[in-house]
Scaffold this motif. Structure first.
Motif, PDB file in Angstrom:
ATOM      1  N   PRO A 248     -17.472 -52.593  22.653  1.00  0.00           N
ATOM      2  CA  PRO A 248     -16.868 -53.598  21.766  1.00  0.00           C
ATOM      3  C   PRO A 248     -16.537 -54.911  22.469  1.00  0.00           C
ATOM      4  N   THR A 249     -16.384 -54.894  23.798  1.00  0.00           N
ATOM      5  CA  THR A 249     -16.004 -56.118  24.516  1.00  0.00           C
ATOM      6  C   THR A 249     -17.153 -57.106  24.654  1.00  0.00           C
ATOM      7  N   TYR A 250     -18.382 -56.675  24.356  1.00  0.00           N
ATOM      8  CA  TYR A 250     -19.529 -57.564  24.504  1.00  0.00           C
ATOM      9  C   TYR A 250     -19.711 -58.480  23.297  1.00  0.00           C
ATOM     10  N   GLY A 251     -18.998 -58.175  22.204  1.00  0.00           N
ATOM     11  CA  GLY A 251     -19.008 -59.047  21.041  1.00  0.00           C
ATOM     12  C   GLY A 251     -20.364 -59.142  20.373  1.00  0.00           C
ATOM     13  N   HIS A 252     -20.545 -60.235  19.616  1.00  0.00           N
ATOM     14  CA  HIS A 252     -21.781 -60.404  18.847  1.00  0.00           C
ATOM     15  C   HIS A 252     -22.859 -61.148  19.635  1.00  0.00           C
ATOM     16  N   GLN A 253     -22.529 -61.590  20.867  1.00  0.00           N
ATOM     17  CA  GLN A 253     -23.496 -62.347  21.658  1.00  0.00           C
ATOM     18  C   GLN A 253     -24.135 -61.472  22.744  1.00  0.00           C
ATOM     19  N   GLU A 254     -24.121 -60.178  22.526  1.00  0.00           N
ATOM     20  CA  GLU A 254     -24.688 -59.269  23.523  1.00  0.00           C
ATOM     21  C   GLU A 254     -26.184 -59.533  23.699  1.00  0.00           C
ATOM     22  N   LYS A 255     -26.643 -59.465  24.959  1.00  0.00           N
ATOM     23  CA  LYS A 255     -28.038 -59.729  25.281  1.00  0.00           C
ATOM     24  C   LYS A 255     -28.922 -58.508  25.035  1.00  0.00           C
ATOM     25  N   PHE A 256     -28.312 -57.327  25.135  1.00  0.00           N
ATOM     26  CA  PHE A 256     -29.065 -56.095  24.919  1.00  0.00           C
ATOM     27  C   PHE A 256     -28.115 -55.029  24.392  1.00  0.00           C
ATOM     28  N   LYS A 257     -28.592 -54.265  23.429  1.00  0.00           N
ATOM     29  CA  LYS A 257     -27.795 -53.188  22.865  1.00  0.00           C
ATOM     30  C   LYS A 257     -28.577 -51.887  22.979  1.00  0.00           C
ATOM     31  N   ALA A 258     -27.908 -50.851  23.467  1.00  0.00           N
ATOM     32  CA  ALA A 258     -28.556 -49.547  23.610  1.00  0.00           C
ATOM     33  C   ALA A 258     -29.032 -49.069  22.240  1.00  0.00           C
ATOM     34  N   PRO A 259     -30.310 -48.701  22.123  1.00  0.00           N
ATOM     35  CA  PRO A 259     -30.815 -48.247  20.818  1.00  0.00           C
ATOM     36  C   PRO A 259     -30.080 -46.998  20.345  1.00  0.00           C
ATOM     37  N   GLY A 260     -29.698 -47.024  19.059  1.00  0.00           N
ATOM     38  CA  GLY A 260     -29.043 -45.861  18.469  1.00  0.00           C
ATOM     39  C   GLY A 260     -27.552 -45.754  18.744  1.00  0.00           C
ATOM     40  N   PHE A 261     -26.959 -46.766  19.396  1.00  0.00           N
ATOM     41  CA  PHE A 261     -25.509 -46.702  19.656  1.00  0.00           C
ATOM     42  C   PHE A 261     -24.742 -46.697  18.332  1.00  0.00           C
ATOM     43  N   PRO A 262     -23.654 -45.882  18.219  1.00  0.00           N
ATOM     44  CA  PRO A 262     -23.048 -45.019  19.242  1.00  0.00           C
ATOM     45  C   PRO A 262     -23.595 -43.587  19.230  1.00  0.00           C
ATOM     46  N   PHE A 263     -24.549 -43.316  18.323  1.00  0.00           N
ATOM     47  CA  PHE A 263     -25.060 -41.948  18.177  1.00  0.00           C
ATOM     48  C   PHE A 263     -25.623 -41.416  19.493  1.00  0.00           C
ATOM     49  N   THR A 264     -26.433 -42.242  20.190  1.00  0.00           N
ATOM     50  CA  THR A 264     -27.084 -41.767  21.413  1.00  0.00           C
ATOM     51  C   THR A 264     -26.083 -41.452  22.518  1.00  0.00           C
ATOM     52  N   SER A 265     -25.032 -42.262  22.623  1.00  0.00           N
ATOM     53  CA  SER A 265     -24.022 -42.010  23.666  1.00  0.00           C
ATOM     54  C   SER A 265     -23.278 -40.708  23.397  1.00  0.00           C
ATOM     55  N   TYR A 266     -22.886 -40.487  22.147  1.00  0.00           N
ATOM     56  CA  TYR A 266     -22.193 -39.237  21.802  1.00  0.00           C
ATOM     57  C   TYR A 266     -23.141 -38.038  21.917  1.00  0.00           C
ATOM     58  N   MET A 267     -24.401 -38.229  21.546  1.00  0.00           N
ATOM     59  CA  MET A 267     -25.379 -37.147  21.669  1.00  0.00           C
ATOM     60  C   MET A 267     -25.603 -36.787  23.134  1.00  0.00           C
ATOM     61  N   GLY A 268     -25.641 -37.811  24.005  1.00  0.00           N
ATOM     62  CA  GLY A 268     -25.789 -37.565  25.434  1.00  0.00           C
ATOM     63  C   GLY A 268     -24.628 -36.760  25.991  1.00  0.00           C
TER      64      GLY A 268
END
Length: 466
Positions: free
Chosen positions: A397-417
């Motif tokens: 959440p700290t990266y805001g809306h100007q993030e340069k890259f977003k992990a595909p499937g977040f937050p599902f992939t992080s919780y699945m991992g």
């Protein structure tokens, strides 16, 4: 991350080669991927797969797909943090940002302990490979010899580990490629074993010989083969295009999974999984079935040379980790001092004590040492993966809306991992030997946590903590 300092040395060597050719110091994404692949593949895969196959049978292939998917999720999380908030300390810095100094202290020391256990497992693997030629010589003799050689090289202050690692990375990759080609030649009937009965394909018909329980208990060893996937995040600042960090990591994961799956498929195709034991490399056993003069010994020698470089690199790495902990105020200051050769002798001696404990265990537990060590190291390794995913969830959440890259499937992939990791850890409870390794590693983490509280509380006026 197994050996991020030795990995960085390999990157530095590659940069020097680039500059001599007039191509600049920065690397292309595919070059970083190849260096990472060579650094990750170690003796643990060449020997440790015997443990996985023994537990899971042919379903070990499914386990490698699961581990590869989890590694993809972990790297995606680290890539997002690396691209949006580049930090030299990588996952350890993100841990501190997300959960505070105590958490960062625990992660740092857990990483050092993991390095000790990994090096121990590499030395045991080296000794086991050597025992292939000298079956009547006790394992502990080879263990001591290789340990002394590793410490001797490090005491000499050898600086160009990058060149050494690059050479042996090529050896390891070439060995796997050669084995896969050999297996393909047999699959298409171009080469044949000495007799038709030498190869048994019946093992592949029963994919889950021990049921899901067998695969579940083997996951801890399978995940261990992917340890080090984080190295690309650590060296992301060396890329020509910093936004290509995800591409470098994804290339690494895809190639690594393909190599592992193809190599293991041909192992299982060339030799019955029921004949594979935990004390001999499955690859050597598969090649021995063909009775080609000296082929298994040549393969064994290649593995030994590559494993020895990994062991020396691990010692180099975890000694520098201890120096970094001391510089960060998370270890005694005397551990960061170096001699005229640039060797941190005090840190090296502390590492020697940790290794000596493992060698002592080889006297007390000669038949189960490797499994204990591999399990404990694997637990610490994937606990760090869970730390990366948890830090990612907290910091996203700290990266805001100007993030340069977003992990595909977040937050599902992080919780699945995290779920896959918890399933893997729980699988270690199924068998006594794995259970002991799990409890050893958990006990280590608890002791580190207690140590932080005692050290920080009693020395906060002496030690500067960031």
């Amino acid at each position: 991350m197994k050996y991020h300092h030795i990995f960085k040395q390999a990157v530095k060597h590659k940069q020097e080669v680039q500059m001599k050719k007039g191509k600049g110091a920065h690397l292309e994404w595919w070059q970083l991927s190849l260096i990472g692949i060579g650094s990750i593949i170690g003796a643990g895969f060449f020997l440790g797969t015997g443990l996985s196959i023994h537990s899971a049978g042919p379903s070990v292939l499914v386990g490698y797909l699961i581990a590869g998917m989890t590694a993809f999720f972990v790297f995606s999380a680290l890539a997002e943090m690396s691209v949006n908030d580049p930090q030299l300390g990588s996952f350890r810095t993100y841990s501190k940002k997300a959960f505070g100094d105590t958490y960062g202290f625990v992660i740092g020391w857990m990483y050092w302990l993991s390095g000790i256990l990994i090096m121990s497992s590499e030395i045991v693997a080296l000794s086991t490979f050597t025992q292939f030629w000298f079956p009547h010589v006790p394992l502990w003799i080879f263990t001591i010899i290789y340990s002394l050689c590793g410490f001797g090289i490090n005491l000499l202050g050898v600086q160009n580990f990058g060149k050494i690692e690059s050479i042996f990375a090529v050896i390891k990759l070439s060995t796997l490629f050669a084995f896969i080609v050999f297996g393909a030649l047999f699959l298409f009937g171009i080469i044949h074993p000495v007799s038709a009965s030498t190869i048994q394909h019946s093992a592949m018909t029963n994919f889950f010989p021990h049921g899901l329980k067998g695969l579940w208990s083997a996951l801890i060893f399978i995940f261990f083969s992917f340890g080090g996937i984080e190295v690309v995040g650590v060296a992301s600042t060396e890329l020509k295009n910093k936004n290509e960090v995800p591409k470098a990591g994804y290339g690494l994961v895809i190639v690594l999974v393909a190599l592992y799956l193809l190599a293991l498929f041909f192992v299982l195709y060339m030799v019955s999984w029921t004949k594979i034991n935990t004390s001999t490399s499955p690859f050597v056993m598969a090649l021995s079935a063909f009775h080609i003069p000296f082929l298994d010994s040549i393969f064994n020698l290649i593995i030994i040379s590559a494993a020895f470089s990994t062991m020396v690199g691990a010692l180099f790495s975890i000694t520098h980790i201890m120096v970094a902990l001391a510089e960060d105020g998370d270890a005694p200051q005397r551990l960061k001092k170096k001699n005229s050769r640039g060797v941190a002798v005090n840190s090296l001696l502390l590492t020697a004590i940790g290794l000596a404990v493992s060698i002592l265990c080889s006297f007390l537990l000669p038949k189960t040492l490797y499994e204990y060590v591999t399990t404990a190291a694997g637990v610490l390794l994937i606990l760090n993966w869970m730390n990366i995913l948890a830090s990612h969830i907290k910091l996203h959440p700290t990266y805001g809306h100007q993030e340069k890259f977003k992990a595909p499937g977040f937050p599902f992939t992080s919780y699945m991992g995290i779920l896959f990791i918890l399933i893997t850890l729980s699988g270690a409870l199924l068998y006594a030997n794995e259970r002991i390794g799990l409890f050893i590693s958990i006990g280590m983490v608890i002791l580190i946590f207690i140590g932080d509280k005692l050290i920080y509380r009693n020395n906060k006026t002496v030690v500067s903590r960031p």
